[in-house]
Design an enzyme around this catalytic site. Structure first.
Site, PDB file in Angstrom:
ATOM      1  N   ARG A  40      68.638 122.241 -88.612  1.00 42.39           N
ATOM      2  CA  ARG A  40      67.534 121.272 -88.546  1.00 42.39           C
ATOM      3  C   ARG A  40      68.035 119.857 -88.832  1.00 42.39           C
ATOM      4  O   ARG A  40      67.533 118.888 -88.257  1.00 42.39           O
ATOM      5  CB  ARG A  40      66.386 121.679 -89.494  1.00 42.39           C
ATOM      6  N   HIS A  43      69.543 118.767 -85.685  1.00 45.03           N
ATOM      7  CA  HIS A  43      68.439 118.537 -84.750  1.00 45.03           C
ATOM      8  C   HIS A  43      67.840 117.141 -84.933  1.00 45.03           C
ATOM      9  O   HIS A  43      67.508 116.457 -83.967  1.00 45.03           O
ATOM     10  CB  HIS A  43      67.376 119.619 -84.958  1.00 45.03           C
TER      11      HIS A  43
END
Lengths: 214, 214
Positions: A40, A43
């Site tokens: 994440r 990301h």
């Protein structure tokens, strides 16, 4: 113009992004709990360097998830990080996110004492009841103050997410946390940010949420 | 613990950071208007790669500063970017920042049409009166929609800040803007973010502010 866009349904964009991240990460030694956090953060930053820089203290992730499930307060050091935390999921567990940085009395006290607003904000946060996760993506002075308050027994964080970005005392403040006994997730070096702090909170929130569903 | 913190007064931290950035940037060809933007983006990201990736169309910065001085609306594609924009300075010029991403009717329309909320948000923003700066640090679908609306004559941005981050259509959406006639500041490649979008807005705001003071 000869630029071709990929056709990806809105609901599939994040999954497709995560597939690309997984493919490009290649071999790694992250645990099942660490991996969603690393992915994440990549990301949110498109920066695979976090594979190298993220440091997890033993059982830090477990502590963060347990705090979320118990209904914790997430304290941030910027309104940006506060904005990025998924409050819908946090509130599902009875938790809330707070940021004292824009409070006029924090600014006034900081000015009169010659401290940063971040330092004073952390002193306010240390007085919060219950489980507290500190998610600090901006101010090294905030991270240093949390370490000092904890050493003095005035603050007992469930988890410290230490990911300030920048050039003055940023590296040092993170090494302070790493050298401490505090449960921590830290991005070593100069990089980090409010977006990274929020991404780590959200990875924890989604893990807490999935576990709930099981 | 053998970690030594530098003693820097709160009010000097940003100036000291900028000195370090200037020293490490070394030789470059940025103009006097480009340089504060490049430095503020590095300040917010600790990523010197932006020296290579930032692209400025001719007179984009002048257009952005003029729009700010005329009292513009800054449209963002995340609440995080909205939070990061210095509204105090923006409001001094009679401007405001808006983000439609969390509006319930935007979510409902996006769902029913199979579009992203970012796409629908940009359609709302295209209806705004006056000078509009689009500061997009997250959604390539937003950037693509702004390009399409402008091509159709439905939108006339004063400036497009195109710095989405990520893996699906991010690179392509930025190349679309670069290939267009729109005044733009773009971070080529995968990197960018809400923090970068806000940093570019703030660099423009501070330049507008200094010019005012002269």
């Amino acid at each position: 113009m000869n630029i071709e866009l990929q056709r990806v349904a809105p609901s599939d964009i994040e999954a497709r992004s995560m597939e690309i991240i997984t493919a490009e990460m290649g071999a790694h030694n992250f645990s099942d709990l660490e991996l969603p956090i690393v992915k994440r953060v990549i990301h949110t930053s498109a920066d695979f360097g976090y594979q190298e820089s993220l440091v997890f203290s033993k059982e830090a992730i477990e502590a963060g998830i347990a705090a979320i499930k118990a209904g914790c307060t997430i304290v941030t050091d910027t309104q940006m990080a506060w904005s990025g935390v998924n409050k819908r999921v946090l509130e599902k567990f009875g938790g809330k996110a707070v940021c004292f940085m824009s409070d006029p009395d924090v600014a006034a006290e900081a000015k009169s004492r010659g401290e940063t607003r971040a330092t004073v904000s952390m002193e306010r946060a240390a007085q919060l009841e219950g489980n507290v996760i500190f998610a600090l993506g901006n101010a090294p002075t905030a991270l240093v103050r949390v370490c000092q308050l904890a050493e003095q027994g005035k603050c007992n964080p469930a988890l410290v997410i230490g990911v300030p970005v920048g050039f003055v005392n940023v590296v040092e403040s993170k090494e302070l946390v790493i050298a401490s006994d505090l449960p921590h997730i830290v991005a070593r070096g100069r990089k980090g940010g409010s977006n990274v702090a929020a991404a780590i909170c959200n990875a924890l929130l989604y893990m807490a949420s999935n576990n709930e569903r099981e």
